[in-house]
Design a protein around this motif. Structure first.
Motif, mmCIF file in Angstrom:
data_model
loop_
_atom_site.group_PDB
_atom_site.id
_atom_site.type_symbol
_atom_site.label_atom_id
_atom_site.label_comp_id
_atom_site.label_asym_id
_atom_site.label_seq_id
_atom_site.Cartn_x
_atom_site.Cartn_y
_atom_site.Cartn_z
ATOM 1 N N HIS A 1 3.735 13.698 2.880
ATOM 2 C CA HIS A 1 3.263 13.359 1.534
ATOM 3 C C HIS A 1 3.336 11.862 1.254
ATOM 4 C CE1 HIS A 1 2.495 17.316 -0.342
ATOM 5 N NE2 HIS A 1 3.319 17.749 0.597
ATOM 6 N N GLU A 2 4.361 11.192 1.760
ATOM 7 C CA GLU A 2 4.459 9.751 1.538
ATOM 8 C C GLU A 2 3.328 8.992 2.218
ATOM 9 O OE1 GLU A 2 8.313 8.528 2.814
ATOM 10 O OE2 GLU A 2 9.273 9.016 0.890
ATOM 11 N N ASN B 1 -4.329 7.410 0.239
ATOM 12 C CA ASN B 1 -4.907 7.146 1.563
ATOM 13 C C ASN B 1 -6.322 7.716 1.607
ATOM 14 O OD1 ASN B 1 -5.513 6.915 4.307
ATOM 15 N ND2 ASN B 1 -3.435 7.430 4.959
ATOM 16 N N PRO B 2 -7.288 7.056 0.943
ATOM 17 C CA PRO B 2 -8.648 7.619 0.835
ATOM 18 C C PRO B 2 -9.342 7.820 2.179
ATOM 19 C CG PRO B 2 -8.583 5.331 0.099
ATOM 20 C CD PRO B 2 -7.172 5.757 0.270
ATOM 21 N N MET C 1 -11.030 11.289 3.385
ATOM 22 C CA MET C 1 -12.459 11.326 3.692
ATOM 23 C C MET C 1 -12.700 12.075 5.007
ATOM 24 S SD MET C 1 -15.116 8.156 4.236
ATOM 25 C CE MET C 1 -14.387 7.697 5.807
ATOM 26 N N PHE C 2 -11.889 11.759 6.036
ATOM 27 C CA PHE C 2 -12.043 12.433 7.324
ATOM 28 C C PHE C 2 -11.609 13.902 7.238
ATOM 29 C CE2 PHE C 2 -12.409 8.176 8.993
ATOM 30 C CZ PHE C 2 -13.201 8.328 10.119
ATOM 31 N N GLN D 1 -3.593 15.822 -2.151
ATOM 32 C CA GLN D 1 -4.030 14.773 -3.066
ATOM 33 C C GLN D 1 -3.140 14.731 -4.319
ATOM 34 O OE1 GLN D 1 -7.299 15.457 -5.556
ATOM 35 N NE2 GLN D 1 -7.978 13.327 -5.633
ATOM 36 N N HIS D 2 -2.740 15.916 -4.798
ATOM 37 C CA HIS D 2 -1.899 15.993 -5.993
ATOM 38 C C HIS D 2 -0.413 15.852 -5.662
ATOM 39 C CE1 HIS D 2 -4.643 16.889 -9.320
ATOM 40 N NE2 HIS D 2 -5.369 17.585 -8.458
ATOM 41 N N ASP D 3 -0.090 15.646 -4.372
ATOM 42 C CA ASP D 3 1.299 15.487 -3.934
ATOM 43 C C ASP D 3 2.159 16.687 -4.333
ATOM 44 O OD1 ASP D 3 3.375 14.164 -2.644
ATOM 45 O OD2 ASP D 3 4.036 13.120 -4.457
#
Length: 637
Positions: free
Chosen positions: A483-484, A489-490, A494-495, A545-547
């Motif tokens: 998570h860190e 980390n867009p 994306m990948f 994404q929402h951690d």
């Protein structure tokens, strides 16, 4: 002249319990009295707290969402679709509805008059057995006819403690307790006088700990602690608590998850409120004849791999019975997952004894994939790994050799129980997946910051992991690392989203099912790859994404996302429903083909028109969630 509507209703209800083995003549007479109810999307069928109507219901087409209000929260209990029965229990026990039922989409239900039903079938043995097993029984083995006659003899009495709706306050007993200032001798004396195996320690009427016979045996009888010492020296804390308003089923889930034999009942369900009573597994067993607690107890007592194999086969029988009797799939999934996880944990424990050596450093064995997400119902191949404490470089390979040797025993034993070896060797016995904490951190960072096709594929596999045995903190540290390094980390997202979109809608241009074109499964539909995985992959990405840590189950991920993104709540709720419906279908197919595969390949010629319609309905949310992923992460396709 025949009533064509009654004929049509008869032809439908005879396919489902409790009507599937009853005479056509009796069913036709009942069908003549049945009303057809049309519901628009979000239209209520009945409401929590309201008096029961004169009918119970069977879903003909569409779906009914069953849920309850708990304060400001709405807690989903089940999604009922074709053939499911609902709204019966309040009529039997003559109480208000404890749940809400609302149309999830345009729906047709049959309203079955309870008076006519009772007049015709109240004394029918097969119907009585269905009702008991549907709402109460959780037996772990098939009964003989003599057993059946005993278990189902008192139909009216047994249904008073409905497993899913009755509150634990109905079964709980007064909790014996002592003050926090008491000595161990005083607590033991109270236990002896009351002939009980555990006692709560309280402070101002609030439970702060519990002492059991095991504590007295292992901590006092061994001389580690003296009988004149304070009870706080040996008590277990904090206490696992539940509210008196939760259902018996929920109370049992709490015990299964925490691997305990009783739960402390407090006024608001937390240790910060007044002690109200105690609920034990024995209370549940006594009230409901048999249930999964018996199987859990047998698993925990198992001493050999052959015994665990027998119990895993019994778990398959339990699963088959739950599916056949139309038990809540949400509850089925939770119970089977907890039992399955305990079998794996016990396997590791037995394997460590078989190894006969003490591990050189702290370690943790963890599961991956469907088992880690608690979605493995029918046994599949193994996916697991090992993490061990960091050691100096000159000891690293020696330490790895120890743990790969240990893992080979675990993997061999899991295979003996019925879990196939992973064809890709994604197992802890593979040195590639038996790493130190530092190595796992380096591995995760490489996958995240170098997101090529291979690394993204491995991320999708390894990012769903769950602790099984050993040092739990090591697995928590792994989760923190993931998570860190994915936060903000867009490029990685994306990948990852590109990989998640590799399986488009399961339907072709003309709404035909997309099937395998060659190989042993030619012309069969792969429900896992084409329908389940797109939902699993999307939920994983959005959760990262929402951690959101500690939520692995796909449906639970969507429910949490529904809370976090109200603007997409309808999409996420549809995805949760579709996922559970598809998993249920895969499970039913897997039980029919047990030994061939885990149910992921479906022969379309075996599907009825109605089943194909239901599957297509579940495919709709896939397109919606993939549109969310595309807009949010802008993958280069």
């Amino acid at each position: 002249m025949k009533n064509t509507i009654a004929e049509r209703i008869t032809d439908f209800i005879k396919l489902f319990p409790p009507f599937d083995h009853l005479p056509h003549h009796d069913l036709y007479q009942l069908a003549e009295e049945i009303s057809v109810v049309y519901l628009d999307k979000d239209e209520s069928l009945y409401n929590q707290g309201k008096p029961p109507k004169e009918h119970f219901y069977m879903v003909n087409q569409g779906a009914i969402r069953v849920y309850r209000h708990d304060g400001e929260n709405s807690i989903e209990v089940e999604m009922c679709d074709e053939g499911d029965v609902l709204g019966l229990r309040p009529l039997i026990v003559q109480e208000n509805y404890t749940l809400n039922a609302k149309a999830y989409e345009e729906t047709i239900v049959y309203a079955i008059p309870i008076k006519i039903f009772n007049d015709k079938f109240e004394n029918n043995n097969k119907v009585s057995k269905y009702l008991i097993t549907r709402f109460a029984s959780n037996s772990v083995a098939k009964f003989s006819q003599a057993d059946n006659e005993k278990i189902f003899a008192d139909y009216k009495r047994t249904t008073q403690t409905d497993y899913f709706s009755s509150k634990i306050s109905l079964l709980m007993n007064s909790a014996i307790h002592c003050d926090q200032e008491a000595t161990i001798k005083q607590a033991a004396t109270i236990m002896s006088e009351n002939k009980i195996s555990s006692i709560f320690v309280i402070n101002k009427e609030r439970p702060i700990g519990i002492i059991t016979n095991k504590d007295l045996l292992h901590k006092v009888a061994t001389g580690t602690f003296g009988i004149d010492q304070n009870v706080k020296e040996i008590m277990s804390s904090p206490v696992v608590c539940a509210s008196p308003n939760v259902s018996i089923a929920e109370g049992q889930i709490i015990m299964l998850k925490n691997k305990i034999g009783n739960v402390c009942v407090t006024k608001d369900g937390t240790p910060q409120s007044t002690l109200s009573g105690i609920l034990t597994q024995q209370d549940i067993v006594a009230s409901l004849s048999n249930n999964p607690a018996v199987l859990m107890k047998q698993i925990n007592r198992a001493r050999t791999i052959s015994r665990l194999r027998e119990l895993r086969q019994q778990l398959n029988q339990l699963l088959q019975r739950y599916i056949n009797q139309h038990f809540s799939f949400t509850h089925t999934l939770t119970v089977v997952a907890e039992l399955n996880e305990t079998i794996t944990e016990k396997t590791v424990e037995i394997s460590l004894k078989e190894l006969g050596k003490t591990p050189p450093v702290k370690f943790s064995f963890f599961s991956m994939g469907s088992q880690a997400r608690k979605e493995q119902l029918v046994p599949t191949d193994q996916d697991n790994g090992m993490i061990f404490e960091d050691v100096p470089d000159d000891r690293l390979e020696e330490t790895r050799s120890f743990f790969t040797g240990f893992a080979k025993i675990i993997n061999k034993n899991l295979h003996a129980i019925g879990y196939e070896y992973c064809p890709a060797e994604m197992m802890a016995s593979n040195p590639t997946w038996c790493l130190s904490k530092r190595e796992w951190e380096s591995q995760f960072k490489d996958w995240i910051f170098n997101p090529n096709e291979k690394n993204i594929l491995l991320s999708a596999i390894f990012f769903d992991f769950n602790y099984v045995f050993g040092d739990r903190q090591l697995v928590k540290d792994m989760s923190t690392i993931v998570h860190e390094n994915t936060k903000n980390n867009p490029r990685f997202f994306m990948f990852m989203s590109k990989d998640a979109l590799k399986s488009p809608s399961p339907l072709g241009f003309f709404r035909q099912f997309l099937v395998d074109q060659d190989g042993v499964h030619k012309d069969q539909f792969n429900i896992k790859q084409r329908a389940l995985m797109p939902l699993i992959d999307a939920a994983r990405i959005l959760t990262l994404q929402h951690d959101l840590q500690g939520i692995n189950n796909t449906a639970e991920r969507y429910y949490k996302l529904r809370e976090l993104e109200p603007q997409n709540a309808e999409i996420y709720e549809a995805c949760a429903y579709a996922f559970k419906a598809l998993l249920k279908y895969k499970t039913k197919n897997g039980l029919m083909t047990l030994g061939e595969d885990d149910g992921k390949f479906i022969k379309l010629e075996h599907l009825s028109k109605s089943e194909k319609v239901k599957l297509r309905r579940c495919f709709k949310p896939i397109k919606s969630i993939q549109e969310v992923i595309t807009l949010r992460f802008q993958p280069i396709l």
